[in-house]
Design an enzyme around this catalytic site. Structure first.
Site, PDB file in Angstrom:
ATOM      1  CE  LYS A  11     -12.865 -15.498 -18.622  1.00 23.56           C
ATOM      2  NZ  LYS A  11     -13.907 -14.485 -18.813  1.00 23.56           N
ATOM      3  CD  GLU A  42     -19.576 -16.592 -24.199  1.00 22.62           C
ATOM      4  OE1 GLU A  42     -20.584 -17.331 -24.096  1.00 22.62           O
ATOM      5  OE2 GLU A  42     -19.023 -16.076 -23.212  1.00 22.62           O
ATOM      6  CB  SER A  56      -7.929 -12.581 -14.191  1.00 24.49           C
ATOM      7  OG  SER A  56      -7.184 -12.065 -15.286  1.00 24.49           O
TER       8      SER A  56
HETATM    9  C1  LIG Z   1      -7.137 -14.608 -17.773  1.00 22.48           C
HETATM   10  C2  LIG Z   1      -8.304 -13.755 -18.157  1.00 22.48           C
HETATM   11  N1  LIG Z   1      -8.502 -12.608 -17.510  1.00 22.48           N
HETATM   12  C3  LIG Z   1      -9.528 -11.792 -17.816  1.00 22.48           C
HETATM   13  C4  LIG Z   1     -10.417 -12.104 -18.822  1.00 22.48           C
HETATM   14  C5  LIG Z   1     -11.486 -11.105 -19.148  1.00 22.48           C
HETATM   15  O1  LIG Z   1     -12.766 -11.489 -18.764  1.00 22.48           O
HETATM   16  P1  LIG Z   1     -13.480 -10.793 -17.555  1.00 22.48           P
HETATM   17  O2  LIG Z   1     -13.405  -9.317 -17.754  1.00 22.48           O
HETATM   18  O3  LIG Z   1     -14.865 -11.328 -17.624  1.00 22.48           O
HETATM   19  O4  LIG Z   1     -12.797 -11.200 -16.308  1.00 22.48           O
HETATM   20  C6  LIG Z   1     -10.263 -13.308 -19.527  1.00 22.48           C
HETATM   21  C7  LIG Z   1     -11.205 -13.692 -20.596  1.00 22.48           C
HETATM   22  O5  LIG Z   1     -11.039 -14.599 -21.341  1.00 22.48           O
HETATM   23  C8  LIG Z   1      -9.173 -14.147 -19.177  1.00 22.48           C
HETATM   24  O6  LIG Z   1      -8.973 -15.297 -19.826  1.00 22.48           O
END
Ligand SMILES: Cc1ncc(COP(=O)(O)O)c(C=O)c1O
Lengths: 258, 394
Positions: B87, B109, B379
């Site tokens: 993020k 948000e 992620s």
């Molecule tokens: C660690 C992590 N992965 C994935 C996401 C999902 O978001 P996005 O699909 O935008 O990557 C989030 C959202 O809060 C997250 O915290």
């Protein structure tokens, strides 16, 4: 009745228009029918009937709560059109809703349903002119006015486009922010009314809640006022709703009767 | 010639917002177009990405997991980025942009609190006032993140409307923006919302995929056969996919299958929007949406708060329609399993969101669908999820 015709009548009488909003189905479809008659008795010139959407981003807490009550009461687009069709009003009726409900029903069908149930216009707070070509076409085919909003931030070529394409009346958003009754009305409103140069009637909404404010708008050059949250507040209270809706409509109508 | 920013991806995208916001979106599009290739802006952004966020993040060969699953797996370690998730790539970019644009205040948000935390970090680092809308129910579920945001000087505003989760926090942030658009930048946390947000967020997140291109060439001398990323709004997925769009690499977007791919007319047991959503308009964009037959938005569900969203980025909807990305899903239980695998076999505690991507590799590695060389986007890290996981074990 067409919106333009209504404004013509009012202009002849040198009166401003009172456009009254409530949310259909708040708290039940039957109640809405009665509330509409109370507003008409009080002097409303046009009824704006909200079709509730689950995610109303342009609405403040008061109308959000009304929408929630309506959804909890089981309101759907099918019920909405049936109810509207049974109203038999002698004044124009416009639907206010968010784009996804129109999109999902199909633009053609939605416009056709509006026409078939006797409605005159559509207001979509999350549909700027840039995205509205298709709905505009569907509306034209069905003799429905697509009503556009103008905000304090609207300027230049975008303003011109809205004034050219806007039908029925131009909805002037009195201030930055969402719907909701206010004790103050922004000073900038007067400036906005004067900045919007068009022959199409101009109605001001967002924040107006009493006869004095309504009178100010007309003095400042508006052709009408739109009042929603103040009515929805009365419905939320659940107390003497019919009498108070009628009384507030009367007060507001007095205000716009210059 | 400079390419103009596209507002639509096929039929998806666009700007379905209140009139008040249109000029702000116009301004943002212009300003982003101006700064995105500006050397001074990029030098400053790269400095923060390197020295503050800790980029580049490693591409790690997960040997034991590869052996266990039967396919060669590399993990893109976004869990090691400052704050514990991808993020921050986006919030650093947008906060810097907001500063260049002269905005005095940032609103955002957050669902799980990861994006809110990243906003709080960027806001503190750049000295910009930051306020974060968060569903009241999420604030209870994720109270450590609430505390983290507050420690870094952000205000967390509870949202009590609707289902009191991410969707409602977005609604409320948009309402705030409508009222304060002249001084405030709305820092959207994923590749969602009206144009130009899906493009801006994708571009700032593309640093992930750009790094992978170089790292995998260095280690393997070739591109992977497939890349697998979890997908909520879709920012970590678009970030790692986008630089590979024109290459012969299969791209898997793994959504939250929740407790089953079923829905009533009020709620879905999952959050798999690409898999089960229908064409609609939500939060300023046309995209695939979880909705009932009238177009009312459903409440979504997932064990991973960050995936728990009824919409998805418009570019992903488009890429799914044309067959360039493959939408898939993993159930809560499969994600939990994979979570434990990564803990035990690799000593890495992944976010429950990322565990959905790992779970998909686990269940399909032996089908050949993924080829021989797979990159999984981790992620985020799972510290935030320990309470949830411990609760499941009881
Ligand atoms: C660690 C992590 N992965 C994935 C996401 C999902 O978001 P996005 O699909 O935008 O990557 C989030 C959202 O809060 C997250 O915290």
């Amino acid at each position: 009745m067409r919106i333009a015709e209504k404004f013509k009548q009012l202009r002849a009488k040198k009166e401003g228009a009172l456009i009254a909003y409530i949310c259909a189905g708040d708290p039940t479809p039957e109640a809405t029918k009665e509330y509409v008659t109370a507003l008409v008795r009080g002097g409303a010139d046009i009824i704006e009937l909200g079709l509730p959407f689950s995610d109303p981003v342009a609405d403040g807490p008061t109308i959000q709560a009304g929408i929630q009550r309506a959804l909890d009461g089981g309101m759907t687009p099918d019920i909405y059109f049936k109810m509207v069709g049974s109203l038999r009003l002698h004044i124009p009726l416009v639907v206010m809703t968010y784009y996804n409900l129109i999109f999902k029903r199909g633009l053609e069908k939605f416009a056709k349903d509006c026409a078939a149930s006797g409605m005159s216009g559509i207001i979509v707070p999350d549909l700027p002119p840039e995205e509205s070509d298709e709905l505009q076409q569907a509306c034209k085919k069905n003799d429905i006015d697509l009503i556009y909003l103008v905000a304090p931030t609207t300027t230049g070529s975008r303003m011109n486009r809205i004034l050219v394409e806007g039908k029925g009346f131009i909805y002037l958003v009195a201030r930055l922010g969402v719907t909701g009754a206010r004790s103050d009305v922004a000073v900038s409103t007067r400036e906005l009314i004067q900045r919007v140069k068009t022959d199409t009637p101009k109605a001001v909404g967002f924040g107006i809640s009493n006869g004095k404010q309504a009178a100010r708008m007309i003095e400042d050059g508006a052709d009408g006022v739109i009042v929603g949250s103040a009515f929805v507040d009365i419905i939320a209270s659940g107390k003497d709703v019919m009498e108070r809706l009628e009384a507030l409509a009367r007060e507001l109508k007095e205000g716009v009767r210059r | 010639m400079k390419q103009e920013l596209r507002s639509k991806f096929g039929k998806y995208g666009g700007q379905f917002v209140p009139e008040v916001l249109m000029p702000a979106l116009e301004e943002l599009t212009e300003q982003y177009d101006k700064y995105k290739d500006d050397p001074v802006f990029n030098e400053e952004l790269n400095y923060y990405l390197r020295d503050f966020a800790g980029r580049p993040s490693p591409l790690y060969h997960a040997k034991r997991l590869s052996e266990e699953y039967g396919v060669k797996i590399y993990l893109k370690r976004e869990d090691l980025v400052h704050g514990g998730a991808h993020k921050l790539n986006n919030t650093l970019g947008q906060t810097l942009l907001a500063r260049y644009m002269g905005k005095k205040r940032i609103i955002a948000e957050t669902g799980a609190g990861q994006h809110g935390t990243a906003c709080a970090m960027s806001g503190a680092a750049f000295g910009i006032r930051t306020e974060v809308y968060m569903g009241a129910r999420d604030m209870v579920r994720q109270r450590m993140n609430v505390y983290r945001m507050e420690l870094m000087g952000s205000k967390v505003i509870p949202v009590k409307s609707g289902s009191q989760t991410l969707k409602d926090a977005i609604n409320e942030a948009m309402r705030d923006w409508v009222a304060n658009v002249e001084t405030t930048h709305y820092l959207i946390g994923s590749v969602v919302g009206p144009h130009p947000f899906p493009t801006i967020v994708r571009d700032f997140q593309s640093v992930i995929g750009k790094e992978v291109r170089m790292q995998i060439m260095e280690k393997e001398g070739r591109f992977p056969d497939s890349i697998v990323a979890c997908t909520g709004g879709g920012s970590n997925a678009m970030g790692i996919f986008h630089p590979f769009i024109d290459d012969d690499v299969d791209l898997f977007a793994v959504e939250a299958g929740g407790s089953g791919m079923k829905a009533t007319d009020k709620e879905a047991l999952h959050s798999a929007t690409l898999c089960a959503g229908e064409d609609g308009v939500l939060h300023g964009m046309r995209t695939k949406v979880l909705q009932n037959k009238y177009g009312q938005i459903l409440e979504s569900s997932s064990i991973a708060a960050g995936l728990d969203y009824a919409g998805v980025g418009p570019e992903l909807a488009y890429l799914a329609d044309i067959g360039r990305i493959k939408p898939r899903n993993s159930m809560d239980s499969e994600a939990l399993d994979a979570f434990h695998d990564l803990c035990r076999f690799e000593g890495i505690i992944p976010a429950l969101e990322s565990s959905h991507a790992v779970a998909y590799v686990k269940k399909t590695a032996n089908t050949g669908e993924l080829g021989d060389l797979v990159v999984i986007n981790i992620s985020g890290r799972g510290d935030k999820d320990l309470e949830t996981v411990m609760g499941m074990r009881k």
